[in-house]
Design a protein around this motif. Structure first.
Motif, PDB file in Angstrom:
ATOM      1  N   GLU A 287       0.809  -1.215   0.000  1.00 19.89           N
ATOM      2  CA  GLU A 287       0.000   0.000   0.000  1.00 19.89           C
ATOM      3  C   GLU A 287       0.848   1.273   0.000  1.00 19.89           C
ATOM      4  O   GLU A 287       0.317   2.372   0.122  1.00 19.89           O
ATOM      5  CB  GLU A 287      -0.918   0.017   1.222  1.00 19.89           C
ATOM      6  N   VAL A 288       2.162   1.145  -0.116  1.00 17.62           N
ATOM      7  CA  VAL A 288       3.048   2.300   0.017  1.00 17.62           C
ATOM      8  C   VAL A 288       2.798   3.321  -1.097  1.00 17.62           C
ATOM      9  O   VAL A 288       2.473   2.970  -2.233  1.00 17.62           O
ATOM     10  CB  VAL A 288       4.525   1.836   0.019  1.00 17.62           C
ATOM     11  N   LYS A 289       2.963   4.601  -0.738  1.00 15.46           N
ATOM     12  CA  LYS A 289       2.731   5.690  -1.692  1.00 15.46           C
ATOM     13  C   LYS A 289       4.027   6.379  -2.118  1.00 15.46           C
ATOM     14  O   LYS A 289       4.090   6.961  -3.190  1.00 15.46           O
ATOM     15  CB  LYS A 289       1.760   6.706  -1.097  1.00 15.46           C
ATOM     16  N   HIS A 290       5.040   6.352  -1.260  1.00 14.48           N
ATOM     17  CA  HIS A 290       6.337   6.966  -1.585  1.00 14.48           C
ATOM     18  C   HIS A 290       7.418   5.941  -1.255  1.00 14.48           C
ATOM     19  O   HIS A 290       7.592   5.564  -0.106  1.00 14.48           O
ATOM     20  CB  HIS A 290       6.537   8.256  -0.776  1.00 14.48           C
ATOM     21  N   LEU A 291       8.150   5.505  -2.277  1.00 14.76           N
ATOM     22  CA  LEU A 291       9.136   4.440  -2.105  1.00 14.76           C
ATOM     23  C   LEU A 291      10.515   4.916  -2.551  1.00 14.76           C
ATOM     24  O   LEU A 291      10.675   5.439  -3.655  1.00 14.76           O
ATOM     25  CB  LEU A 291       8.732   3.208  -2.924  1.00 14.76           C
ATOM     26  N   VAL A 292      11.505   4.739  -1.665  1.00 13.75           N
ATOM     27  CA  VAL A 292      12.906   5.039  -1.973  1.00 13.75           C
ATOM     28  C   VAL A 292      13.686   3.738  -1.881  1.00 13.75           C
ATOM     29  O   VAL A 292      13.689   3.084  -0.828  1.00 13.75           O
ATOM     30  CB  VAL A 292      13.491   6.078  -0.993  1.00 13.75           C
ATOM     31  N   MET A 293      14.354   3.356  -2.967  1.00 13.58           N
ATOM     32  CA  MET A 293      15.159   2.128  -2.989  1.00 13.58           C
ATOM     33  C   MET A 293      16.587   2.498  -3.348  1.00 13.58           C
ATOM     34  O   MET A 293      16.900   2.765  -4.514  1.00 13.58           O
ATOM     35  CB  MET A 293      14.579   1.120  -3.987  1.00 13.58           C
ATOM     36  N   LYS A 294      17.447   2.537  -2.350  1.00 13.99           N
ATOM     37  CA  LYS A 294      18.848   2.919  -2.555  1.00 13.99           C
ATOM     38  C   LYS A 294      19.751   1.926  -1.836  1.00 13.99           C
ATOM     39  O   LYS A 294      20.308   2.211  -0.781  1.00 13.99           O
ATOM     40  CB  LYS A 294      19.100   4.341  -2.067  1.00 13.99           C
ATOM     41  N   VAL A 295      19.856   0.753  -2.386  1.00 13.96           N
ATOM     42  CA  VAL A 295      20.741  -0.293  -1.872  1.00 13.96           C
ATOM     43  C   VAL A 295      21.745  -0.617  -2.968  1.00 13.96           C
ATOM     44  O   VAL A 295      21.363  -0.837  -4.127  1.00 13.96           O
ATOM     45  CB  VAL A 295      19.950  -1.550  -1.461  1.00 13.96           C
ATOM     46  N   GLU A 296      23.024  -0.681  -2.618  1.00  8.44           N
ATOM     47  CA  GLU A 296      24.069  -0.795  -3.630  1.00  8.44           C
ATOM     48  C   GLU A 296      24.273  -2.230  -4.135  1.00  8.44           C
ATOM     49  O   GLU A 296      24.478  -2.451  -5.329  1.00  8.44           O
ATOM     50  CB  GLU A 296      25.396  -0.267  -3.074  1.00  8.44           C
ATOM     51  N   PHE A 297      24.246  -3.199  -3.207  1.00  2.00           N
ATOM     52  CA  PHE A 297      24.574  -4.571  -3.597  1.00  2.00           C
ATOM     53  C   PHE A 297      23.644  -5.557  -2.903  1.00  2.00           C
ATOM     54  O   PHE A 297      22.987  -5.240  -1.906  1.00  2.00           O
ATOM     55  CB  PHE A 297      26.028  -4.916  -3.245  1.00  2.00           C
ATOM     56  N   CYS A 298      23.634  -6.759  -3.442  1.00  5.63           N
ATOM     57  CA  CYS A 298      22.866  -7.862  -2.887  1.00  5.63           C
ATOM     58  C   CYS A 298      23.853  -8.914  -2.370  1.00  5.63           C
ATOM     59  O   CYS A 298      25.066  -8.780  -2.500  1.00  5.63           O
ATOM     60  CB  CYS A 298      21.953  -8.436  -3.967  1.00  5.63           C
ATOM     61  N   GLY A 299      23.336  -9.978  -1.757  1.00  3.97           N
ATOM     62  CA  GLY A 299      24.199 -11.059  -1.281  1.00  3.97           C
ATOM     63  C   GLY A 299      24.019 -11.301   0.199  1.00  3.97           C
ATOM     64  O   GLY A 299      23.789 -10.369   0.973  1.00  3.97           O
ATOM     65  N   ASP A 300      24.137 -12.562   0.603  1.00  5.01           N
ATOM     66  CA  ASP A 300      23.919 -12.926   2.000  1.00  5.01           C
ATOM     67  C   ASP A 300      25.191 -12.895   2.829  1.00  5.01           C
ATOM     68  O   ASP A 300      25.135 -12.850   4.050  1.00  5.01           O
ATOM     69  CB  ASP A 300      23.311 -14.335   2.081  1.00  5.01           C
ATOM     70  N   TYR A 301      26.336 -12.918   2.201  1.00  5.16           N
ATOM     71  CA  TYR A 301      27.590 -12.985   2.948  1.00  5.16           C
ATOM     72  C   TYR A 301      28.520 -11.875   2.473  1.00  5.16           C
ATOM     73  O   TYR A 301      28.073 -10.850   1.972  1.00  5.16           O
ATOM     74  CB  TYR A 301      28.210 -14.380   2.808  1.00  5.16           C
ATOM     75  N   ASP A 302      29.819 -12.069   2.612  1.00  7.15           N
ATOM     76  CA  ASP A 302      30.759 -10.999   2.311  1.00  7.15           C
ATOM     77  C   ASP A 302      30.862 -10.711   0.817  1.00  7.15           C
ATOM     78  O   ASP A 302      31.291  -9.630   0.419  1.00  7.15           O
ATOM     79  CB  ASP A 302      32.155 -11.355   2.848  1.00  7.15           C
ATOM     80  N   ASN A 317       2.159  -3.754 -10.399  1.00 11.30           N
ATOM     81  CA  ASN A 317       0.875  -4.371 -10.059  1.00 11.30           C
ATOM     82  C   ASN A 317       0.774  -4.670  -8.558  1.00 11.30           C
ATOM     83  O   ASN A 317      -0.314  -4.657  -7.983  1.00 11.30           O
ATOM     84  CB  ASN A 317       0.685  -5.659 -10.858  1.00 11.30           C
ATOM     85  N   SER A 318       1.927  -4.928  -7.937  1.00  9.94           N
ATOM     86  CA  SER A 318       1.949  -5.220  -6.502  1.00  9.94           C
ATOM     87  C   SER A 318       1.934  -3.951  -5.647  1.00  9.94           C
ATOM     88  O   SER A 318       1.707  -4.027  -4.443  1.00  9.94           O
ATOM     89  CB  SER A 318       3.201  -6.040  -6.145  1.00  9.94           C
ATOM     90  N   HIS A 319       2.170  -2.786  -6.274  1.00 12.74           N
ATOM     91  CA  HIS A 319       2.199  -1.512  -5.540  1.00 12.74           C
ATOM     92  C   HIS A 319       1.353  -0.486  -6.304  1.00 12.74           C
ATOM     93  O   HIS A 319       1.870   0.510  -6.813  1.00 12.74           O
ATOM     94  CB  HIS A 319       3.642  -1.021  -5.372  1.00 12.74           C
ATOM     95  N   PRO A 320       0.050  -0.719  -6.367  1.00 12.51           N
ATOM     96  CA  PRO A 320      -0.810   0.115  -7.222  1.00 12.51           C
ATOM     97  C   PRO A 320      -0.986   1.552  -6.731  1.00 12.51           C
ATOM     98  O   PRO A 320      -1.383   2.414  -7.514  1.00 12.51           O
ATOM     99  CB  PRO A 320      -2.141  -0.642  -7.202  1.00 12.51           C
ATOM    100  N   LYS A 321      -0.704   1.826  -5.456  1.00  9.01           N
ATOM    101  CA  LYS A 321      -0.909   3.172  -4.914  1.00  9.01           C
ATOM    102  C   LYS A 321       0.356   4.022  -4.945  1.00  9.01           C
ATOM    103  O   LYS A 321       0.353   5.159  -4.460  1.00  9.01           O
ATOM    104  CB  LYS A 321      -1.434   3.080  -3.479  1.00  9.01           C
ATOM    105  N   LEU A 322       1.423   3.504  -5.526  1.00  6.54           N
ATOM    106  CA  LEU A 322       2.706   4.201  -5.527  1.00  6.54           C
ATOM    107  C   LEU A 322       2.600   5.500  -6.335  1.00  6.54           C
ATOM    108  O   LEU A 322       2.271   5.490  -7.516  1.00  6.54           O
ATOM    109  CB  LEU A 322       3.782   3.295  -6.138  1.00  6.54           C
ATOM    110  N   ARG A 323       2.917   6.628  -5.647  1.00  9.30           N
ATOM    111  CA  ARG A 323       2.838   7.943  -6.283  1.00  9.30           C
ATOM    112  C   ARG A 323       4.221   8.528  -6.569  1.00  9.30           C
ATOM    113  O   ARG A 323       4.402   9.196  -7.581  1.00  9.30           O
ATOM    114  CB  ARG A 323       2.064   8.918  -5.384  1.00  9.30           C
ATOM    115  N   LYS A 324       5.140   8.326  -5.643  1.00  3.76           N
ATOM    116  CA  LYS A 324       6.491   8.872  -5.794  1.00  3.76           C
ATOM    117  C   LYS A 324       7.493   7.738  -5.652  1.00  3.76           C
ATOM    118  O   LYS A 324       7.482   7.004  -4.678  1.00  3.76           O
ATOM    119  CB  LYS A 324       6.755   9.962  -4.744  1.00  3.76           C
ATOM    120  N   PHE A 325       8.375   7.612  -6.646  1.00  6.88           N
ATOM    121  CA  PHE A 325       9.272   6.461  -6.721  1.00  6.88           C
ATOM    122  C   PHE A 325      10.694   6.954  -6.952  1.00  6.88           C
ATOM    123  O   PHE A 325      10.970   7.662  -7.923  1.00  6.88           O
ATOM    124  CB  PHE A 325       8.825   5.541  -7.855  1.00  6.88           C
ATOM    125  N   GLU A 326      11.616   6.579  -6.053  1.00  4.48           N
ATOM    126  CA  GLU A 326      13.033   6.915  -6.190  1.00  4.48           C
ATOM    127  C   GLU A 326      13.822   5.607  -6.200  1.00  4.48           C
ATOM    128  O   GLU A 326      13.745   4.832  -5.251  1.00  4.48           O
ATOM    129  CB  GLU A 326      13.507   7.805  -5.039  1.00  4.48           C
TER     130      GLU A 326
END
Length: 421
Positions: A287-302, A317-326
């Motif tokens: 249901e989020v309306k403002h989403l900021v995604m700023k992660v550099e890397f993935c991975g479970d270990y070093d 489709n999973s976030h239909p109310k999203l208005r502001k996206f970064e």
């Protein structure tokens, strides 16, 4: 002033709080000095006694501070707020607090001089059972404070402290009716437990390279900022409106939470998150309306790894109310995989998106990135503004110039809605 009624003079002078101003007025006339008992607030700034000589933390300055604080606290019979930033002797704190325990409501201490206090003088804070707000700066606590239960305390803030997990958990447990909790710039390892029925706003900023976990339960919380934890368990987020989770050093391995139906703003930041942690949060934030995604890397270990493919159609489709996206860097690249638009059909729309900020850091897969940008513009029926931020593009190959040229063309074709920073 001489022509004013005594009650008016008392009211005017009672608005003073800075210790220097209070001392200056008390030296003017006896009738002004007689207003001291009516002061509701006393504030001792960091350099209040540095003129004594030897610097603000010298023995002479501390002695002068101890004398002045003691005299003024004794004189201010109705004291409600005490703020001490200058160095002082922790051994005198119990006497000052005992003298005004009945009236004191707000206490703020910079306890650098008591940072290595082994005598438990900070335990005396519990004497002021009527406290409603408590702020402590620069202390070290290796055990739970002996505060008993501070039922009236609503605001607790600790800044720049070195804490044992037992100290954190003990301090929080001693304040069961908190509405505002802030632990900022604190060094801690182990497991922090926060379980508060009335908590509404919370900021937890833990620094250091060690792994620290968090168990958090607050059914009324509306704003939550978490930084520095490797494992997070969140319960009772049904009223949560603002959520920030970040991990500036090390890896965030796991996040466990339920659905967040009232969430307006979500920010995910950090160097490395496990993909499972990111997926878990996004699934709960439908249901989020403002989403900021700023992660550099993935991975479970070093080992730092790129993000897996994010399907654009499924995401929106999973976030239909999203208005502001970064979205930034590597996470935007994950949204631009060649199969990201494979489920696209004529009925697909992004119904609520109004503002987009995209940070691009590499010219790799330029065509796919341009296709994604074009899709965002084409299918966002309410889009008003897209900002494309070109940041730290390190590739000096001609591909970088070509990519930037294509971005400029795209901006020109969508003039008025798309711009470059």
């Amino acid at each position: 002033m001489d022509a004013l009624p005594e009650g008016v003079v008392q009211h005017i002078l009672s608005q003073l709080s800075n210790a220097r101003d209070v001392a200056s007025c008390a030296a003017v006339a006896r009738c002004w000095r007689d207003c001291m008992p009516f002061l509701p607030s006393l504030y001792f700034p960091r350099g209040a006694f540095e003129a004594v000589g030897g610097g603000p933390a010298s023995a002479s300055a501390v002695a002068a501070a101890d004398d002045a604080i003691g005299r003024m606290v004794d004189a201010a019979a109705r004291l409600e707020e005490l703020v001490v930033y200058c160095p002082f002797s922790a051994s005198l704190l119990p006497r000052w607090l005992a003298a005004r325990a009945a009236t004191l409501r707000v206490l703020e201490l910079r306890v650098d001089s008591a940072a290595t206090d082994k005598s438990g003088h900070l335990d005396s804070i519990g004497v002021a059972a009527g406290l409603e707000e408590l702020r402590l700066w620069g202390l070290t606590m290796t055990r739970a404070p002996a505060w008993d239960r501070m039922e009236r305390l609503r605001v607790l803030e600790v800044v720049g402290a070195v804490l044992d997990d037992a100290a954190v958990n003990g301090a929080v447990a001693a304040c069961p009716n908190l509405t505002d909790l802030a632990l900022l710039g604190c060094e801690c390892a182990g497991e922090a437990v926060v379980s508060l029925a009335l908590l509404e706003r919370c900021r937890l900023d833990f620094v250091g390279s060690g792994n620290c976990s968090l168990r958090f339960a607050a059914p009324r919380v509306e704003s939550l900022e978490i930084q520095g934890f490797s494992l997070i368990s969140l319960q009772g987020g049904h009223r949560l409106k603002h959520l920030t989770i970040s991990k500036n050093t090390g890896t965030l391995y796991h996040v466990e939470m339920g659905k967040l139906p009232e969430l307006d703003q979500l920010s995910l930041r950090g160097v490395q998150w496990s993909w499972g942690a990111i997926s878990s949060v996004l699934q709960c934030a439908g249901e989020v309306k403002h989403l900021v995604m700023k992660v550099e890397f993935c991975g479970d270990y070093d080992t730092l790894q790129p993000f897996p493919e994010i399907d654009l159609v499924e995401f929106f489709n999973s976030h239909p109310k999203l208005r502001k996206f970064e979205i930034h860097g590597a996470m935007f690249a994950a949204l631009c995989q060649k199969n990201s638009l494979r489920k696209l059909d004529s009925r697909f729309v992004i119904p609520s998106l109004e503002q987009v900020l995209v940070t691009v850091r590499s010219p790799l897969n330029a065509e796919q990135k341009l296709n994604t940008l074009e899709s965002l513009v084409r299918y966002s029926v309410r889009l008003r503004r897209m900002i494309i931020r070109i940041s730290q593009m390190k590739n000096c190959h001609d591909a970088a110039d070509d990519f930037f040229e294509e971005i400029c063309k795209f901006t020109y074709m969508n003039s008025g809605r798309v711009c470059i920073e």
